[in-house]
Design an enzyme around this catalytic site. Sequence first.
Site, PDB file in Angstrom:
ATOM      1  N   HIS A  60      39.483  36.915  45.714  1.00 17.47           N
ATOM      2  CA  HIS A  60      38.075  37.192  45.992  1.00 17.47           C
ATOM      3  C   HIS A  60      37.506  38.045  44.863  1.00 17.47           C
ATOM      4  CE1 HIS A  60      34.468  37.400  48.276  1.00 17.47           C
ATOM      5  NE2 HIS A  60      34.540  38.702  48.493  1.00 17.47           N
ATOM      6  N   HIS A  72      28.981  40.676  46.228  1.00 17.23           N
ATOM      7  CA  HIS A  72      29.916  39.553  46.291  1.00 17.23           C
ATOM      8  C   HIS A  72      29.380  38.485  47.233  1.00 17.23           C
ATOM      9  CE1 HIS A  72      32.010  40.981  50.183  1.00 17.23           C
ATOM     10  NE2 HIS A  72      31.078  41.876  49.917  1.00 17.23           N
ATOM     11  N   CYS A 161      32.609  32.459  45.469  1.00 12.78           N
ATOM     12  CA  CYS A 161      32.477  33.807  44.910  1.00 12.78           C
ATOM     13  C   CYS A 161      32.845  33.851  43.427  1.00 12.78           C
ATOM     14  CB  CYS A 161      33.327  34.796  45.701  1.00 12.78           C
ATOM     15  SG  CYS A 161      35.117  34.492  45.622  1.00 12.78           S
TER      16      CYS A 161
END
Length: 230
Positions: A60, A72, A161
């Site tokens: 991530h 994010h 992301c």
Amino acid sequence: MKNPMLEALSQLLEKLLLISNFKLFSSGTPAEDKARNNFYEISSFLRGDVLEVPRTHLTHYGIYLGDNRVAHMMPDILLALTSDKGRTQKVVSNKRLILGVIGRVASIRVDTVEDFAYGADILVNHLDKSLKKKALLNEEVAQRAEKLLGMTPYSLLWNNCEHFVTYCRFGTPISPQADKFCENVKIIIRDQRSVLASAVLGLASIFCLGLASYTTLPAIFIPFFLWMAG
């Protein structure tokens, strides 16, 4: 005009990617729960840095904005159900995240470093080395991230992301994780054993469920398309 076959294949690949990385969204172990109390050296982060959090199968990413804030992209089904920011701004639960991935709804949001990392270790600007690309100035990176805050369509393959972070950091949205998954799928498709396996499964479904359009057509067309693609 979109090609229906390509769009269907894209959706199938996304579902496979979601299933193959399901552990990413599962609840943490007791050790992981304990790790959520990790202390992060926030003072070492610079505005515009890329923060990278390795998970079980995926990674991530976020952009550090300063003052313990990280921008994010986060899938969240609640965004499609309510406009109450008091509810949507809370930390996204696993259930909300999974349903958000399936529903393709997400937002580029700001969370604290602790909520962003969720107890995992944080790598800083690791993409600069792995992609071997020249990064933009940190302030420009942060400003790009801030301009994109808000609702956004989500796609595991085309808009995740990593796409968000690489666009902010390098000016081009790319996702090596998604590319690697697609390459693995290509390898499977090109393996002629996949044709045989799909044919056997098709015959088995006809034998178990009977001769019908919903069993016969897949039994014919899936091996055919795999054979043609190989």
